[in-house]
Design a protein around this motif. Sequence first.
Motif, PDB file in Angstrom:
ATOM      1  N   MET A  47     -11.389  43.512 -16.070  1.00 28.07           N
ATOM      2  CA  MET A  47     -11.669  42.168 -16.513  1.00 28.07           C
ATOM      3  C   MET A  47     -10.354  41.379 -16.540  1.00 28.07           C
ATOM      4  SD  MET A  47     -13.379  40.781 -20.049  1.00 28.07           S
ATOM      5  CE  MET A  47     -14.939  41.508 -19.666  1.00 28.07           C
ATOM      6  N   GLU A  48     -10.424  40.146 -16.098  1.00 29.65           N
ATOM      7  CA  GLU A  48      -9.238  39.286 -16.064  1.00 29.65           C
ATOM      8  C   GLU A  48      -8.767  38.961 -17.482  1.00 29.65           C
ATOM      9  OE1 GLU A  48      -7.614  38.230 -13.315  1.00 29.65           O
ATOM     10  OE2 GLU A  48      -8.985  39.391 -12.075  1.00 29.65           O
ATOM     11  N   ILE A  49      -7.466  38.844 -17.657  1.00 27.81           N
ATOM     12  CA  ILE A  49      -6.877  38.634 -18.978  1.00 27.81           C
ATOM     13  C   ILE A  49      -7.363  37.347 -19.647  1.00 27.81           C
ATOM     14  CG2 ILE A  49      -4.792  37.560 -18.058  1.00 27.81           C
ATOM     15  CD1 ILE A  49      -3.261  38.951 -20.399  1.00 27.81           C
ATOM     16  N   PHE A  50      -7.581  36.291 -18.858  1.00 31.66           N
ATOM     17  CA  PHE A  50      -7.995  35.030 -19.472  1.00 31.66           C
ATOM     18  C   PHE A  50      -9.378  35.141 -20.117  1.00 31.66           C
ATOM     19  CE2 PHE A  50      -9.379  34.770 -15.055  1.00 31.66           C
ATOM     20  CZ  PHE A  50     -10.702  34.344 -15.175  1.00 31.66           C
ATOM     21  N   MET A  51     -10.133  36.174 -19.770  1.00 31.66           N
ATOM     22  CA  MET A  51     -11.471  36.347 -20.345  1.00 31.66           C
ATOM     23  C   MET A  51     -11.427  37.010 -21.721  1.00 31.66           C
ATOM     24  SD  MET A  51     -13.548  37.353 -16.901  1.00 31.66           S
ATOM     25  CE  MET A  51     -15.166  37.084 -17.589  1.00 31.66           C
ATOM     26  N   TRP A  52     -10.331  37.682 -22.050  1.00 29.89           N
ATOM     27  CA  TRP A  52     -10.256  38.339 -23.363  1.00 29.89           C
ATOM     28  C   TRP A  52      -9.062  37.899 -24.200  1.00 29.89           C
ATOM     29  CZ3 TRP A  52      -5.748  41.077 -23.680  1.00 29.89           C
ATOM     30  CH2 TRP A  52      -5.214  41.611 -22.517  1.00 29.89           C
ATOM     31  N   TRP A  53      -8.128  37.160 -23.634  1.00 31.22           N
ATOM     32  CA  TRP A  53      -6.906  36.779 -24.355  1.00 31.22           C
ATOM     33  C   TRP A  53      -7.210  36.018 -25.644  1.00 31.22           C
ATOM     34  CZ3 TRP A  53      -1.989  38.112 -24.488  1.00 31.22           C
ATOM     35  CH2 TRP A  53      -1.085  37.285 -25.139  1.00 31.22           C
ATOM     36  N   LEU A  54      -8.137  35.080 -25.607  1.00 29.66           N
ATOM     37  CA  LEU A  54      -8.431  34.275 -26.795  1.00 29.66           C
ATOM     38  C   LEU A  54      -8.982  35.112 -27.945  1.00 29.66           C
ATOM     39  CD1 LEU A  54      -9.929  31.042 -25.224  1.00 29.66           C
ATOM     40  CD2 LEU A  54      -7.653  31.363 -26.208  1.00 29.66           C
ATOM     41  N   ASP A  55      -9.612  36.240 -27.623  1.00 32.44           N
ATOM     42  CA  ASP A  55     -10.184  37.103 -28.657  1.00 32.44           C
ATOM     43  C   ASP A  55      -9.201  38.160 -29.165  1.00 32.44           C
ATOM     44  OD1 ASP A  55     -12.661  35.798 -28.553  1.00 32.44           O
ATOM     45  OD2 ASP A  55     -13.286  37.024 -26.845  1.00 32.44           O
ATOM     46  N   LEU A  56      -8.028  38.230 -28.558  1.00 25.06           N
ATOM     47  CA  LEU A  56      -7.028  39.215 -28.973  1.00 25.06           C
ATOM     48  C   LEU A  56      -6.400  38.809 -30.300  1.00 25.06           C
ATOM     49  CD1 LEU A  56      -5.469  41.781 -28.146  1.00 25.06           C
ATOM     50  CD2 LEU A  56      -3.824  40.290 -26.984  1.00 25.06           C
ATOM     51  N   ASP A  57      -6.203  39.783 -31.186  1.00 21.75           N
ATOM     52  CA  ASP A  57      -5.623  39.484 -32.497  1.00 21.75           C
ATOM     53  C   ASP A  57      -4.191  38.968 -32.359  1.00 21.75           C
ATOM     54  OD1 ASP A  57      -3.705  42.015 -33.368  1.00 21.75           O
ATOM     55  OD2 ASP A  57      -5.292  42.552 -31.955  1.00 21.75           O
ATOM     56  N   LEU A  58      -3.788  38.141 -33.297  1.00 23.47           N
ATOM     57  CA  LEU A  58      -2.494  37.474 -33.252  1.00 23.47           C
ATOM     58  C   LEU A  58      -1.326  38.453 -33.249  1.00 23.47           C
ATOM     59  CD1 LEU A  58      -1.057  34.793 -33.146  1.00 23.47           C
ATOM     60  CD2 LEU A  58      -1.144  34.695 -35.641  1.00 23.47           C
ATOM     61  N   ALA A  59      -1.419  39.525 -34.000  1.00 23.09           N
ATOM     62  CA  ALA A  59      -0.326  40.501 -34.051  1.00 23.09           C
ATOM     63  C   ALA A  59      -0.093  41.127 -32.670  1.00 23.09           C
ATOM     64  CB  ALA A  59      -0.631  41.585 -35.084  1.00 23.09           C
ATOM     65  N   SER A  60      -1.156  41.423 -31.958  1.00 23.34           N
ATOM     66  CA  SER A  60      -1.017  41.998 -30.615  1.00 23.34           C
ATOM     67  C   SER A  60      -0.424  40.979 -29.653  1.00 23.34           C
ATOM     68  CB  SER A  60      -2.376  42.477 -30.092  1.00 23.34           C
ATOM     69  OG  SER A  60      -2.843  43.569 -30.846  1.00 23.34           O
ATOM     70  N   LYS A  61      -0.866  39.726 -29.750  1.00 22.68           N
ATOM     71  CA  LYS A  61      -0.307  38.671 -28.894  1.00 22.68           C
ATOM     72  C   LYS A  61       1.191  38.527 -29.132  1.00 22.68           C
ATOM     73  CE  LYS A  61      -4.376  35.749 -28.518  1.00 22.68           C
ATOM     74  NZ  LYS A  61      -4.946  34.437 -28.831  1.00 22.68           N
ATOM     75  N   GLU A  62       1.583  38.524 -30.382  1.00 26.37           N
ATOM     76  CA  GLU A  62       3.005  38.382 -30.707  1.00 26.37           C
ATOM     77  C   GLU A  62       3.805  39.549 -30.155  1.00 26.37           C
ATOM     78  OE1 GLU A  62       3.076  37.924 -34.944  1.00 26.37           O
ATOM     79  OE2 GLU A  62       2.540  35.796 -34.837  1.00 26.37           O
ATOM     80  N   TRP A  63       3.283  40.763 -30.295  1.00 29.45           N
ATOM     81  CA  TRP A  63       4.002  41.923 -29.784  1.00 29.45           C
ATOM     82  C   TRP A  63       4.175  41.810 -28.271  1.00 29.45           C
ATOM     83  CZ3 TRP A  63       4.148  45.695 -26.267  1.00 29.45           C
ATOM     84  CH2 TRP A  63       5.068  46.706 -26.456  1.00 29.45           C
ATOM     85  N   LEU A  64       3.113  41.434 -27.576  1.00 27.89           N
ATOM     86  CA  LEU A  64       3.175  41.321 -26.121  1.00 27.89           C
ATOM     87  C   LEU A  64       4.178  40.249 -25.696  1.00 27.89           C
ATOM     88  CD1 LEU A  64      -0.631  41.655 -25.391  1.00 27.89           C
ATOM     89  CD2 LEU A  64       1.164  43.287 -24.733  1.00 27.89           C
ATOM     90  N   ARG A  65       4.207  39.139 -26.395  1.00 28.03           N
ATOM     91  CA  ARG A  65       5.151  38.064 -26.067  1.00 28.03           C
ATOM     92  C   ARG A  65       6.592  38.491 -26.320  1.00 28.03           C
ATOM     93  NH1 ARG A  65       1.241  34.090 -29.097  1.00 28.03           N
ATOM     94  NH2 ARG A  65       0.055  33.256 -27.347  1.00 28.03           N
ATOM     95  N   GLU A  66       6.814  39.234 -27.390  1.00 26.72           N
ATOM     96  CA  GLU A  66       8.168  39.650 -27.754  1.00 26.72           C
ATOM     97  C   GLU A  66       8.656  40.844 -26.928  1.00 26.72           C
ATOM     98  OE1 GLU A  66       7.871  40.376 -31.939  1.00 26.72           O
ATOM     99  OE2 GLU A  66       7.614  38.249 -32.403  1.00 26.72           O
ATOM    100  N   ASN A  67       7.747  41.537 -26.266  1.00 27.83           N
ATOM    101  CA  ASN A  67       8.095  42.734 -25.505  1.00 27.83           C
ATOM    102  C   ASN A  67       7.569  42.634 -24.077  1.00 27.83           C
ATOM    103  OD1 ASN A  67       9.163  44.700 -27.730  1.00 27.83           O
ATOM    104  ND2 ASN A  67       7.375  43.688 -28.583  1.00 27.83           N
ATOM    105  N   LEU A  68       7.822  41.492 -23.452  1.00 27.65           N
ATOM    106  CA  LEU A  68       7.307  41.242 -22.103  1.00 27.65           C
ATOM    107  C   LEU A  68       7.648  42.371 -21.147  1.00 27.65           C
ATOM    108  CD1 LEU A  68       7.873  37.454 -21.421  1.00 27.65           C
ATOM    109  CD2 LEU A  68       5.714  38.690 -21.382  1.00 27.65           C
ATOM    110  N   ARG A  69       6.638  42.784 -20.420  1.00 33.05           N
ATOM    111  CA  ARG A  69       6.761  43.804 -19.381  1.00 33.05           C
ATOM    112  C   ARG A  69       7.243  45.162 -19.911  1.00 33.05           C
ATOM    113  NH1 ARG A  69       5.458  40.738 -15.143  1.00 33.05           N
ATOM    114  NH2 ARG A  69       6.099  38.572 -15.162  1.00 33.05           N
ATOM    115  N   ALA A  70       6.910  45.437 -21.157  1.00 34.03           N
ATOM    116  CA  ALA A  70       7.254  46.735 -21.740  1.00 34.03           C
ATOM    117  C   ALA A  70       6.571  47.845 -20.937  1.00 34.03           C
ATOM    118  CB  ALA A  70       6.807  46.790 -23.198  1.00 34.03           C
ATOM    119  N   PRO A  71       7.262  48.949 -20.712  1.00 37.31           N
ATOM    120  CA  PRO A  71       6.673  50.038 -19.919  1.00 37.31           C
ATOM    121  C   PRO A  71       5.514  50.735 -20.624  1.00 37.31           C
ATOM    122  CG  PRO A  71       8.790  50.692 -20.787  1.00 37.31           C
ATOM    123  CD  PRO A  71       8.615  49.239 -21.132  1.00 37.31           C
ATOM    124  N   GLY A  72       5.448  50.617 -21.926  1.00 37.96           N
ATOM    125  CA  GLY A  72       4.368  51.221 -22.693  1.00 37.96           C
ATOM    126  C   GLY A  72       3.968  50.307 -23.829  1.00 37.96           C
TER     127      GLY A  72
END
Length: 66
Positions: free
Chosen positions: A1-26
Motif C-alpha cells: 500500500m502506498e504511504i500516502f494512504m496510511w500516513w495520516l493515520d500514523l501516530d504522531l510519535a512514529s511520524k516524529e521518529w521517522l522524520r528525525e531518523n530519515l532513511r534509518a536502516p532499521g
Amino acid sequence: MEIFMWWLDLDLASKEWLRENLRAPGLPLAVVQGIAEAGGPHPDDVSGVLNDADWDFIETQSEFVD
C-alpha cells in the motif's frame, strides 16, 4: 500500500521518529507496529518496511503539523 494512504493515520510519535531518523536502516518495533496499525506494510523483517519512495515522501511531502 502506498504511504500516502496510511500516513495520516500514523501516530504522531512514529511520524516524529521517522522524520528525525530519515532513511534509518532499521525501525524500532513501536514504529513498525504503528505503521501496521495505520494500514501500512507489516513485513516480518522490520528493515524492509519502507522503500526509497516512502522515505522520499516522508522527507518532502509530509507536513510537520499533523
